[in-house]
Design a protein around this motif. Sequence first.
Motif, PDB file in Angstrom:
ATOM      1  N   LEU A 155       0.864  -1.182   0.000  1.00 62.34           N
ATOM      2  CA  LEU A 155       0.000   0.000   0.000  1.00 62.34           C
ATOM      3  C   LEU A 155       0.898   1.230   0.000  1.00 62.34           C
ATOM      4  O   LEU A 155       1.591   1.496   0.996  1.00 62.34           O
ATOM      5  CB  LEU A 155      -0.924   0.004   1.219  1.00 62.34           C
ATOM      6  N   ALA A 156       0.900   1.925  -1.102  1.00 63.12           N
ATOM      7  CA  ALA A 156       1.792   3.078  -1.276  1.00 63.12           C
ATOM      8  C   ALA A 156       1.686   4.042  -0.097  1.00 63.12           C
ATOM      9  O   ALA A 156       0.603   4.392   0.332  1.00 63.12           O
ATOM     10  CB  ALA A 156       1.459   3.811  -2.572  1.00 63.12           C
ATOM     11  N   GLY A 157       2.829   4.422   0.430  1.00 65.01           N
ATOM     12  CA  GLY A 157       2.893   5.383   1.521  1.00 65.01           C
ATOM     13  C   GLY A 157       3.081   4.764   2.889  1.00 65.01           C
ATOM     14  O   GLY A 157       3.585   5.417   3.807  1.00 65.01           O
ATOM     15  N   THR A 158       2.699   3.507   3.050  1.00 68.91           N
ATOM     16  CA  THR A 158       2.788   2.896   4.376  1.00 68.91           C
ATOM     17  C   THR A 158       4.230   2.667   4.821  1.00 68.91           C
ATOM     18  O   THR A 158       4.511   2.694   6.019  1.00 68.91           O
ATOM     19  CB  THR A 158       1.999   1.574   4.443  1.00 68.91           C
ATOM     20  N   GLY A 159       5.127   2.469   3.883  1.00 71.27           N
ATOM     21  CA  GLY A 159       6.539   2.326   4.244  1.00 71.27           C
ATOM     22  C   GLY A 159       7.090   3.604   4.849  1.00 71.27           C
ATOM     23  O   GLY A 159       7.868   3.572   5.798  1.00 71.27           O
ATOM     24  N   HIS A 160       6.667   4.740   4.315  1.00 71.92           N
ATOM     25  CA  HIS A 160       7.112   6.020   4.857  1.00 71.92           C
ATOM     26  C   HIS A 160       6.492   6.271   6.229  1.00 71.92           C
ATOM     27  O   HIS A 160       7.135   6.826   7.122  1.00 71.92           O
ATOM     28  CB  HIS A 160       6.768   7.153   3.887  1.00 71.92           C
ATOM     29  N   MET A 161       5.251   5.833   6.407  1.00 71.72           N
ATOM     30  CA  MET A 161       4.612   5.952   7.720  1.00 71.72           C
ATOM     31  C   MET A 161       5.380   5.125   8.747  1.00 71.72           C
ATOM     32  O   MET A 161       5.606   5.576   9.870  1.00 71.72           O
ATOM     33  CB  MET A 161       3.153   5.511   7.644  1.00 71.72           C
ATOM     34  N   TYR A 162       5.786   3.927   8.364  1.00 74.62           N
ATOM     35  CA  TYR A 162       6.595   3.067   9.233  1.00 74.62           C
ATOM     36  C   TYR A 162       7.901   3.750   9.632  1.00 74.62           C
ATOM     37  O   TYR A 162       8.377   3.604  10.755  1.00 74.62           O
ATOM     38  CB  TYR A 162       6.872   1.742   8.511  1.00 74.62           C
ATOM     39  N   LEU A 163       8.451   4.541   8.712  1.00 74.89           N
ATOM     40  CA  LEU A 163       9.711   5.240   8.979  1.00 74.89           C
ATOM     41  C   LEU A 163       9.514   6.507   9.801  1.00 74.89           C
ATOM     42  O   LEU A 163      10.474   7.188  10.131  1.00 74.89           O
ATOM     43  CB  LEU A 163      10.403   5.593   7.659  1.00 74.89           C
ATOM     44  N   GLY A 164       8.264   6.826  10.132  1.00 78.07           N
ATOM     45  CA  GLY A 164       7.984   8.012  10.924  1.00 78.07           C
ATOM     46  C   GLY A 164       7.703   9.249  10.085  1.00 78.07           C
ATOM     47  O   GLY A 164       7.584  10.345  10.622  1.00 78.07           O
ATOM     48  N   GLN A 165       7.585   9.081   8.783  1.00 79.92           N
ATOM     49  CA  GLN A 165       7.302  10.202   7.885  1.00 79.92           C
ATOM     50  C   GLN A 165       5.814  10.170   7.529  1.00 79.92           C
ATOM     51  O   GLN A 165       5.425   9.884   6.403  1.00 79.92           O
ATOM     52  CB  GLN A 165       8.171  10.105   6.634  1.00 79.92           C
ATOM     53  N   LEU A 166       4.981  10.501   8.522  1.00 83.54           N
ATOM     54  CA  LEU A 166       3.536  10.376   8.388  1.00 83.54           C
ATOM     55  C   LEU A 166       2.981  11.256   7.271  1.00 83.54           C
ATOM     56  O   LEU A 166       2.211  10.786   6.431  1.00 83.54           O
ATOM     57  CB  LEU A 166       2.853  10.710   9.712  1.00 83.54           C
TER      58      LEU A 166
END
Length: 79
Positions: free
Chosen positions: A15-26
């Motif tokens: 799901l595009a974007g969830t990897g960045h959310m995991y990295l703390g880049q909400l």
Amino acid sequence: MRKDPTLACILNLLLAGTGHMYLGQLRKGLLILALGIVLAAFIGVIGAVPLIIWSMINAYITARKINQSAVETMAESVK
């Protein structure tokens, strides 16, 4: 805290974007997710593929930078 680059990459594949959310880049993650939804809605799922590929690569690189920064900070505190 160490972040797994491979996990960040796979999350963006699912799901595009969830990897960045995991990295703390909400904010970045939510922006990528919204853009992916818009592209998929107006162009089709195929239209979102370049965004997904870019987000996977970007999340992988970002996770590595986060980990490197954490190692350097640790090394500085030991000196």
